[in-house]
Design an enzyme around this catalytic site. Structure first.
Site, PDB file in Angstrom:
ATOM      1  N   SER A  19       0.865  -1.174   0.000  1.00 56.57           N
ATOM      2  CA  SER A  19       0.000   0.000   0.000  1.00 56.57           C
ATOM      3  C   SER A  19       0.896   1.216   0.000  1.00 56.57           C
ATOM      4  CB  SER A  19      -0.884   0.019   1.250  1.00 56.57           C
ATOM      5  OG  SER A  19      -1.712   1.157   1.275  1.00 56.57           O
ATOM      6  N   ARG A  39      -0.706  -4.151  -6.820  1.00 54.48           N
ATOM      7  CA  ARG A  39      -1.888  -4.843  -6.314  1.00 54.48           C
ATOM      8  C   ARG A  39      -3.133  -4.101  -6.776  1.00 54.48           C
ATOM      9  NH1 ARG A  39      -4.023  -3.996  -0.357  1.00 54.48           N
ATOM     10  NH2 ARG A  39      -5.907  -4.291  -1.601  1.00 54.48           N
ATOM     11  N   THR A  96      -7.060   1.180   5.163  1.00 55.81           N
ATOM     12  CA  THR A  96      -6.556   0.401   6.298  1.00 55.81           C
ATOM     13  C   THR A  96      -7.438   0.577   7.520  1.00 55.81           C
ATOM     14  OG1 THR A  96      -4.282   0.598   5.482  1.00 55.81           O
ATOM     15  CG2 THR A  96      -4.569   0.025   7.795  1.00 55.81           C
ATOM     16  N   CYS A 120      -1.153  -6.556 -17.143  1.00 56.08           N
ATOM     17  CA  CYS A 120      -0.436  -7.281 -16.093  1.00 56.08           C
ATOM     18  C   CYS A 120       0.861  -6.544 -15.755  1.00 56.08           C
ATOM     19  CB  CYS A 120      -0.114  -8.701 -16.550  1.00 56.08           C
ATOM     20  SG  CYS A 120       0.946  -9.589 -15.374  1.00 56.08           S
ATOM     21  N   CYS A 156       4.006 -13.993 -11.306  1.00 57.23           N
ATOM     22  CA  CYS A 156       2.798 -13.384 -10.760  1.00 57.23           C
ATOM     23  C   CYS A 156       3.045 -12.756  -9.392  1.00 57.23           C
ATOM     24  CB  CYS A 156       1.705 -14.444 -10.660  1.00 57.23           C
ATOM     25  SG  CYS A 156       0.149 -13.858  -9.958  1.00 57.23           S
ATOM     26  N   CYS A 158      -1.549  -9.629  -7.930  1.00 55.16           N
ATOM     27  CA  CYS A 158      -2.293  -8.363  -7.901  1.00 55.16           C
ATOM     28  C   CYS A 158      -3.757  -8.549  -8.274  1.00 55.16           C
ATOM     29  CB  CYS A 158      -1.633  -7.341  -8.827  1.00 55.16           C
ATOM     30  SG  CYS A 158      -1.872  -7.662 -10.596  1.00 55.16           S
ATOM     31  N   CYS A 185      -5.597  -9.494 -13.772  1.00 56.91           N
ATOM     32  CA  CYS A 185      -6.076 -10.330 -14.887  1.00 56.91           C
ATOM     33  C   CYS A 185      -7.473 -10.871 -14.606  1.00 56.91           C
ATOM     34  CB  CYS A 185      -5.095 -11.463 -15.158  1.00 56.91           C
ATOM     35  SG  CYS A 185      -4.723 -12.486 -13.704  1.00 56.91           S
TER      36      CYS A 185
END
Length: 550
Positions: free
Chosen positions: A51, A301, A337, A494, A519, A522, A525
């Site tokens: 984050s 992400r 958060t 991606c 990968c 995140c 896709c």
């Protein structure tokens, strides 16, 4: 038939992020005798957490009031300075915060690594005798004969790529709970199944997302201002009628966290979020700060952007959704958060009451009611039109002004715009023949970088001899539709270079290749694929990124 061992708990929590850990801590605060476990698919708590982050401490103050005195690193860097720019290609227009409602202020907030905050919260949870199992991927939801959730299967290991059992095969374990809390983050793979199973989205708008791409830099100490927070909008996304926003936060130890969030409702299939972020760094005002510095980490992400109207039903027999699994991000504040933590705390209180009353596997409707009457609801209702109004005008100043007006009206409890609707991000993508390819500049290796080199800075690792965890519903769709109709957007959306069209020597054409080992989890896709053909499933536990200080 596979025989698995089982472990019973009062509460099973799927996901070791801020929501899951807050749930666990509150459960033990309310009733220390409850048996509680937290499952985390990353190799350690925090490994998969990414984050910005500027954190509103409201929920942390409620959960652990003495956190500032108890050694939490977050207290070291309060926000001291707040900037907001609208960027053109070479210039910037400062937007005074006085134009925005008071709740948009970062006064009283802190900036730092959310992954490190989760590591600290895990220490607090373990001190209360919460059992935390890192490297345990939950791969399956368990149900009883009445259809209620009874727990999950986790820890399946040792399956070869061809599906056979290797010598180190482990069938996994059944983690059984009187209640199971799903805190998987944005687009959780089990949450997605539960939403379908219990029709949890029947009365809400579809969830929508952005893709956040982040780097961590060590910069020249002379340029570092601890606690300074910068947000930008406009260029470069404005050039492709795409929208989103960028951030640059001065954190501790001469480091800055910087990144770009691209809304995934973009229409142009040639938009390349990773390259848009690299281009953003070349803006004169950003370049000036980074020159002389060094990148030390990279990651990405998905982020929930649907707001209050996209929050699904939260309770179902045997379980609840909390945190980003439900979607409590305050989009204009770029914060989730505190709302995630509060949702976990509310879930914990409802569960503790139910267990004390001798109940289990029923629907915790009291959690749903309390959350929808909490400060989470109040906060998100004030901003619920900010995203759709901004998106309608592709992030330009007019759309932002309308969003600002709506937030002011809601803050002042005056008549505002009607609640706006959403469409899915996948349905927004249009045919490639309606657009021209975008020529992105080549990376210089100093300020801007290529994608595969960047992935190495996420410290991603997967066991290579395992089934590909990115599953195609229809293996023919990429060559029959995604490439000829949409121009192969998976090769661009991606942020880790997982998808490629490579030469097929057998046919003389091309074939679709999935580099699953790249990968970073995140979930873009699973969200943006125009045919909803790619399904993200859980790889072996411990696989994926290993984010340091992110």
């Amino acid at each position: 038939m596979t025989t698995r061992e089982s472990m019973p708990f009062d509460v099973v929590i799927v996901g070791g992020g801020p929501a899951g850990l807050s749930t666990a801590i509150r459960l033990k605060q309310v009733n220390p005798d409850l048996s509680v476990c937290v499952l985390e698919k990353g190799s350690e708590i925090g490994a998969h957490i990414l984050s910005g982050a500027v954190i509103d401490p409201r929920a942390l103050d409620e959960l652990l009031p003495t956190w500032r005195e108890d050694g939490c690193f977050l207290a070291d860097t309060p926000v001291t300075d707040n900037w907001h720019w609208y960027l053109t290609k070479t210039g910037k227009l400062p937007i005074p915060h006085a134009f925005m409602p008071p709740f948009m202020s970062n006064k009283g907030c802190y900036t730092g690594s959310l992954g490190n905050l989760c590591r600290w919260l895990a220490e607090q949870a373990e001190a209360l005798e919460v059992e935390i199992f890192p490297g345990f991927s939950a791969s399956e939801v368990l149900f009883d004969e009445n259809g209620a959730v009874t727990g999950v299967v986790a820890g399946v290991m040792g399956i070869a790529r061809d599906g056979s059992e290797k010598s180190d095969f482990e069938p996994g374990m059944e983690l059984l709970g009187k209640y199971t809390v799903f805190c998987e983050g944005a687009r959780g793979h089990l949450t997605k199944r539960l939403k379908a199973q219990f029709n949890l989205e029947a009365e809400c708008e579809p969830q929508i997302y952005g893709i956040g791409i982040k780097e961590l830099w060590d910069i020249d100490p002379a340029k570092h201002v601890p606690g300074r927070v910068l947000h930008t909008q406009g260029w470069p996304l404005s050039e492709s009628n795409t929208w989103g926003g960028a951030f640059l936060y001065h954190q501790a130890n001469n480091q800055v966290a910087l990144g770009l969030v691209t809304a995934l409702d973009y229409e142009n299939p040639y938009v390349y979020p990773f390259e848009e972020f690299q281009r953003w760094k070349t803006h004169p005002a950003i370049r000036e700060l980074l020159e002389g510095g060094k990148r030390v980490a990279y990651g990405a992400r998905a982020i929930n952007e649907g707001g209050w109207q996209s929050v699904p039903k939260l309770a179902f027999p045997g379980g609840v959704l909390a945190g980003c699994s439900a979607g409590f991000v305050n989009v204009p504040r770029i914060k989730g958060t505190h709302t995630a933590m509060k949702s976990g705390m509310l879930a914990a209180e409802a569960i503790a009451e139910a267990v004390a009353a001798g109940r289990e596997q029923d629907s915790l409707d009291v959690y749903e009611a309390r959350l929808r009457d909490s400060w989470i609801a109040k906060e998100l209702k004030q901003v619920q039109n900010a995203e759709p109004l901004t998106a309608k005008f592709h992030g330009d100043l007019f759309g932002s002004a309308l969003a600002d007006i709506d937030m002011w009206l809601r803050y002042l409890k005056l008549p505002a715009f009607p609640v706006m609707k959403h469409h899915t991000d996948a349905s927004a993508l249009r045919r490639a023949d309606l657009f021209r390819p975008i020529a992105y500049p080549k990376p210089d290796g100093v300020l801007t970088f290529d994608r595969l080199t960047s992935v190495s800075y996420s410290f991603t690792n997967h066991e290579e001899d395992q089934p590909v965890h990115l599953v195609l519903k229809d293996p023919d769709y990429p060559l029959e539709t995604e490439l000829p109709v949409f121009g192969g957007p998976s090769t661009r959306y991606c942020p880790a270079g997982v998808y490629e069209y490579v030469p097929n020597e057998a046919t003389g054409g091309v074939k679709f290749q999935i580099n699953a080992q790249n990968c970073v989890h995140c979930k873009t896709c699973d969200i943006k694929d125009p045919g909803q053909n790619i399904v993200w499933t859980a790889p072996e536990g411990g696989g994926g990124p290993n984010y340091p200080n992110m």
